[in-house]
Design a protein around this motif. Sequence first.
Motif, PDB file in Angstrom:
ATOM      1  N   UNK A 120       0.835  -1.219   0.000  1.00 44.55           N
ATOM      2  CA  UNK A 120       0.000   0.000   0.000  1.00 44.55           C
ATOM      3  C   UNK A 120       0.861   1.258   0.000  1.00 44.55           C
ATOM      4  N   UNK A 121       2.019   1.176   0.644  1.00 43.09           N
ATOM      5  CA  UNK A 121       2.851   2.383   0.786  1.00 43.09           C
ATOM      6  C   UNK A 121       3.447   2.836  -0.548  1.00 43.09           C
ATOM      7  N   UNK A 122       3.903   1.884  -1.362  1.00 42.58           N
ATOM      8  CA  UNK A 122       4.558   2.290  -2.612  1.00 42.58           C
ATOM      9  C   UNK A 122       3.570   3.046  -3.516  1.00 42.58           C
ATOM     10  N   UNK A 123       2.364   2.504  -3.771  1.00 39.43           N
ATOM     11  CA  UNK A 123       1.416   3.290  -4.592  1.00 39.43           C
ATOM     12  C   UNK A 123       0.994   4.596  -3.924  1.00 39.43           C
ATOM     13  N   UNK A 124       0.899   4.606  -2.584  1.00 41.33           N
ATOM     14  CA  UNK A 124       0.520   5.855  -1.898  1.00 41.33           C
ATOM     15  C   UNK A 124       1.599   6.923  -2.106  1.00 41.33           C
ATOM     16  N   UNK A 125       2.852   6.513  -2.078  1.00 41.84           N
ATOM     17  CA  UNK A 125       3.945   7.465  -2.324  1.00 41.84           C
ATOM     18  C   UNK A 125       3.847   8.022  -3.747  1.00 41.84           C
ATOM     19  N   UNK A 134      12.248   1.376  -2.661  1.00 45.58           N
ATOM     20  CA  UNK A 134      11.802   0.168  -1.959  1.00 45.58           C
ATOM     21  C   UNK A 134      13.018  -0.720  -1.684  1.00 45.58           C
ATOM     22  N   UNK A 135      13.269  -0.971  -0.392  1.00 41.74           N
ATOM     23  CA  UNK A 135      14.427  -1.796  -0.008  1.00 41.74           C
ATOM     24  C   UNK A 135      14.014  -3.263   0.102  1.00 41.74           C
ATOM     25  N   UNK A 136      14.847  -4.114  -0.450  1.00 40.94           N
ATOM     26  CA  UNK A 136      14.640  -5.562  -0.329  1.00 40.94           C
ATOM     27  C   UNK A 136      15.985  -6.199   0.002  1.00 40.94           C
ATOM     28  N   UNK A 137      15.958  -7.370   0.585  1.00 46.22           N
ATOM     29  CA  UNK A 137      17.229  -8.037   0.874  1.00 46.22           C
ATOM     30  C   UNK A 137      17.017  -9.264   1.725  1.00 46.22           C
ATOM     31  N   UNK A 138      17.920 -10.218   1.565  1.00 45.05           N
ATOM     32  CA  UNK A 138      17.821 -11.477   2.295  1.00 45.05           C
ATOM     33  C   UNK A 138      18.645 -11.419   3.580  1.00 45.05           C
ATOM     34  N   UNK A 158       5.525  -8.318  -3.830  1.00 46.88           N
ATOM     35  CA  UNK A 158       4.582  -7.750  -2.862  1.00 46.88           C
ATOM     36  C   UNK A 158       4.624  -6.226  -2.881  1.00 46.88           C
ATOM     37  N   UNK A 159       5.838  -5.690  -2.762  1.00 48.97           N
ATOM     38  CA  UNK A 159       5.989  -4.243  -2.640  1.00 48.97           C
ATOM     39  C   UNK A 159       5.462  -3.486  -3.842  1.00 48.97           C
ATOM     40  N   UNK A 160       5.537  -4.126  -5.023  1.00 46.82           N
ATOM     41  CA  UNK A 160       5.151  -3.421  -6.253  1.00 46.82           C
ATOM     42  C   UNK A 160       3.799  -3.882  -6.787  1.00 46.82           C
TER      43      UNK A 160
END
Length: 261
Positions: A120-125, A134-138, A158-160
């Motif tokens: 929800x945050x990415x589209x809201x931004x 958007x940060x991702x990492x293992x 998920x993020x996108x």
Amino acid sequence: MPDVTDQIIERTPLVAGNWKMFKLRGEARAFAHALAAGLDQVDEVDLAICPPLTCLADVAAILAPLGVGVLAQTAHQAASGAFTGEVSMSMLVDAGATGVLLGHSERRALYGESDGALAEKVPAALAAGLEPILCVGESEAERDAGVTEERLAEQVRHGLAGVASSLASDVVIAYEPVWAIGTGRTATPAIAQAAHAHIRAVLEELFGAAADEMRILYGGSVKPANAAELFAGPDVDGALVGGASLAVGDLLAIAAGALAR
Ligand code: PEP
């Protein structure tokens, strides 16, 4: 007619400094003026600073007019509401922010920022006109268990999930292996490039050709001494820098490493 398959997409490198919970307003203003004075050394690299909220408006007033991104370190997805301690995307715009860091591993681990909330945050931004990183990492355990690619794909998808292809190129991804953040352990250039190529393949599944325009930054103990070798990877489009971004000379030296690409 030019053959589109032969086109080489030039992605302008981006170096973003995440100050985390460091610097008072006076220190932030002094840094911003010093950075402004050094910008001509790295004019082919995009720069951004993610200051604490208390300094965001001060930093934005000095740097945003010069084309330097000024990002908050997180934000809430709702437009407004009873969310004590949170700020909305439009509040960030009102304070002068140009973007927002989302899903940093410290936010995920310490404050429960979930893939569901990030969806929800990415589209809201984007809707507020902010550039999201958007940060991702293992984690180390995920790398040892051989599930790095799966974990990265899951976080990216998920993020996108709510992002239209037409807006995809406005989103920046930061690949930050959790085991390399603030530890002094850096991914080798080969590990970083392999992860970035995998992320770009996932972006291609989601957005087709727009994936080639999306910047993927590496983050995790980037320093002036290792920046150039990390930036040599063809899918490494810059860096998200924590500790080394607190000194303006180091941040400029890291950005200079991107010029050698
Ligand atoms: C970060 O906080 O995003 C980060 C990469 O930190 P560091 O450069 O200190 O590892």
